[in-house]
Write a protein that holds these residues in place. Structure first.
Motif, short mmCIF file in Angstrom:
data_model
loop_
_atom_site.label_atom_id
_atom_site.label_comp_id
_atom_site.label_asym_id
_atom_site.label_seq_id
_atom_site.Cartn_x
_atom_site.Cartn_y
_atom_site.Cartn_z
N ASP A 63 0.79 -1.37 0.10
CA ASP A 63 -0.10 0.01 0.09
C ASP A 63 1.01 1.32 0.07
OD1 ASP A 63 -2.29 -1.20 0.13
OD2 ASP A 63 -2.26 -1.72 2.05
N PHE A 64 2.13 1.15 0.44
CA PHE A 64 3.09 2.28 0.49
C PHE A 64 4.23 1.89 -0.44
CE2 PHE A 64 0.54 1.40 4.47
CZ PHE A 64 0.11 2.68 4.67
N ASP A 65 4.94 3.09 -0.75
CA ASP A 65 6.01 3.15 -1.50
C ASP A 65 6.98 4.28 -1.11
OD1 ASP A 65 8.02 1.98 -3.22
OD2 ASP A 65 6.49 1.89 -4.99
N THR A 66 8.60 4.10 -1.42
CA THR A 66 9.41 5.13 -1.15
C THR A 66 10.28 5.35 -2.06
OG1 THR A 66 11.19 5.85 0.57
CG2 THR A 66 10.66 3.47 0.08
N ILE A 67 10.97 6.51 -2.34
CA ILE A 67 12.05 6.57 -3.31
C ILE A 67 12.97 7.75 -2.63
CG2 ILE A 67 10.49 6.51 -5.41
CD1 ILE A 67 10.74 9.56 -5.68
N VAL A 68 14.09 7.63 -2.98
CA VAL A 68 14.97 8.37 -2.32
C VAL A 68 15.68 9.39 -3.57
CG1 VAL A 68 17.66 8.54 -1.68
CG2 VAL A 68 16.12 6.64 -0.72
N VAL A 69 15.54 10.59 -3.21
CA VAL A 69 15.90 11.68 -4.23
C VAL A 69 17.15 12.40 -3.58
CG1 VAL A 69 15.21 13.87 -4.90
CG2 VAL A 69 13.40 12.30 -4.51
N GLN A 128 5.02 22.40 -0.69
CA GLN A 128 4.22 22.46 -1.79
C GLN A 128 4.11 20.97 -2.34
OE1 GLN A 128 2.39 25.19 -2.44
NE2 GLN A 128 1.35 23.77 -3.54
N MET A 129 5.24 20.20 -2.56
CA MET A 129 5.14 18.83 -3.15
C MET A 129 3.96 18.05 -2.30
SD MET A 129 8.14 16.12 -3.29
CE MET A 129 8.40 15.86 -1.46
N LEU A 150 3.26 11.59 2.20
CA LEU A 150 2.86 11.21 3.62
C LEU A 150 4.23 11.89 4.62
CD1 LEU A 150 1.63 7.57 3.38
CD2 LEU A 150 0.32 9.65 3.62
N ARG A 151 5.61 11.85 3.99
CA ARG A 151 6.62 11.65 4.92
C ARG A 151 7.62 12.18 3.91
NH1 ARG A 151 9.29 12.93 8.97
NH2 ARG A 151 9.97 11.20 10.67
N VAL A 152 8.68 12.95 4.37
CA VAL A 152 9.67 13.34 3.74
C VAL A 152 10.91 13.48 4.90
CG1 VAL A 152 11.38 14.95 2.49
CG2 VAL A 152 8.77 14.52 1.89
N ASP A 172 -0.01 4.17 -4.81
CA ASP A 172 -0.69 4.64 -6.05
C ASP A 172 -0.45 6.13 -6.17
OD1 ASP A 172 -2.58 5.19 -4.09
OD2 ASP A 172 -4.35 4.71 -5.12
N ARG A 173 0.18 6.87 -5.13
CA ARG A 173 0.34 8.06 -5.27
C ARG A 173 1.78 8.40 -5.49
NH1 ARG A 173 -3.70 10.89 -6.64
NH2 ARG A 173 -2.85 12.69 -5.64
N ILE A 174 2.77 7.44 -5.56
CA ILE A 174 4.15 7.95 -5.50
C ILE A 174 4.42 8.04 -7.26
CG2 ILE A 174 5.00 5.48 -5.94
CD1 ILE A 174 6.63 7.51 -3.31
N ASP A 175 4.86 9.16 -7.48
CA ASP A 175 5.06 9.51 -9.06
C ASP A 175 6.60 10.05 -8.87
OD1 ASP A 175 5.48 10.67 -11.37
OD2 ASP A 175 3.61 11.19 -11.46
N ALA A 176 7.62 9.19 -9.20
CA ALA A 176 9.03 9.69 -9.02
C ALA A 176 9.39 10.75 -9.93
CB ALA A 176 9.75 8.53 -9.31
#
Length: 345
Positions: A252-258, A275-276, A283-285, A332-336
């Motif tokens: 249900d969740f996903d993560t990316i590292v920028v 703003q992002m 949810l979290r940064v 479904d909201r993670i858009d790299a």
């Protein structure tokens, strides 16, 4: 082996950004003579919380007693990660007096409780208590607890609507498994917000629970350590949405590292993150920032659109001055591409 010979373990759970690391940092500095060990379970590949806690190390909780597991949920990797980690702590000389486990913000505590029945460790450790942290401001705003009456009305009009969201399930399972709830960031919620949050927690809890208001993780350790709950023997009284299932998924969740280079303006980066979060339902940064011309590294933590930053330590000699941020959202909201674009990558 009697319970008196078992090492007590406190599980610290709570939603993303609820203040778990801040609480454990406070406990490390105020251990009351206990020799502590800490296990940190991160969601994602970039460890932030573990490094923060290692920066708080003291003789009663040296850096080697703070272990980080970033290979997935510890309750899903019992044999490969959790049991060997606990065994390594129990083999230390001197042995820890008390172990703290900080779960990831997405973890379900009940499967972790079941792991304490693993044959190799069940005679040597006991769950002293499960501490659930709840962000008073967020809970009061209804972000993690749906309006049941409104949902029932919607369901009556449309049978296809499911009132349970992934966020609400995580929140409810954490509250259901708790022995004590810490209502964090009480100073931001105000009296009305605190009252609303307490009402939500009371409605979700399967039994009456003590709720303690805390700010910046400052709570007397005597309130939450030494509970003697033996929670592993009380699993049936801690209901979960996932009862009857052998495992659970984090799909249900996903993560990316920028990763960025050095940034010119830390407040401007914080504004971009804010703003992002609003535009992309982040949810979290959390992560570290290299600011041009500054000898100190900046720590950035965001819960939704609420962003905080502070300089935490000098950059070490030879350490790469790079900016690395972990971004967590529902799958479904993670858009790299959109995330990197919002941060100016």
């Amino acid at each position: 082996m009697s319970d008196l010979n078992k090492v007590p373990v406190t599980i610290v759970t709570g939603f993303l950004g609820s203040g778990k690391t801040t609480l454990i940092s406070h406990l490390i500095r105020n251990a009351g003579g206990r020799r502590l060990a800490v296990v940190v379970n991160e969601f994602g590949t970039l460890g932030v919380d573990g490094e923060i806690l290692k920066g708080c190390a003291i003789p009663d909780c040296p850096e080697e007693n703070i272990l980080e597991l970033a290979n997935g949920c510890i309750c899903c990797t019992v044999a490969d990660d959790f049991v060997p980690t606990v065994e390594s702590l129990l083999a230390m000389d001197p042995r820890p007096d008390h172990i703290l486990i900080e779960t990831s913000g997405l973890a379900l505590p009940k499967p972790l409780l079941k792991a304490f029945d693993w044959p190799d460790i069940r005679s040597r450790i006991t769950v002293d208590g499960v501490i659930a942290l709840a962000d008073a401001e967020a809970v009061a705003a209804g972000r993690f607890a749906p309006d049941v009456a409104a949902v029932d009305a919607q369901r009556a009009a449309d049978d296809s609507i499911d009132h349970e969201t992934p966020l609400s399930e995580v929140f409810e399972d954490q509250i259901s498994c708790a022995d004590v709830v810490l209502l964090t960031k009480a100073d931001l919620a105000g009296a009305e917000g605190i009252a609303a949050a307490r009402a939500v927690i009371a409605a979700e809890a399967p039994r009456p629970l003590p709720v303690v208001e805390v700010t910046e993780g400052a709570v007397d350790p005597r309130v939450i350590l030494g509970l003697g709950a033996a929670a592993e023997d009380d699993i049936a009284q801690r209901p979960s949405h996932h009862d009857g299932h052998d495992d659970h998924e984090h799909d249900d969740f996903d993560t990316i590292v920028v990763e960025l280079g050095e940034v010119d303006d830390l407040p401007a980066l914080s504004a971009k993150i804010e703003q992002m979060a609003r535009d992309l339902d982040i949810l979290r940064v959390k992560g570290y920032v290299a600011v041009k011309g500054k000898p100190m590294r900046a720590l950035v933590q965001a819960v939704g659109a609420r962003v905080r930053h502070q300089f935490d330590r000098p950059w070490k000699p030879g350490e790469a001055r790079v900016t690395s941020l972990v971004v967590i959202a529902e799958h479904d909201r993670i858009d790299a591409a959109a995330i990197r674009g919002a941060l100016g990558v």
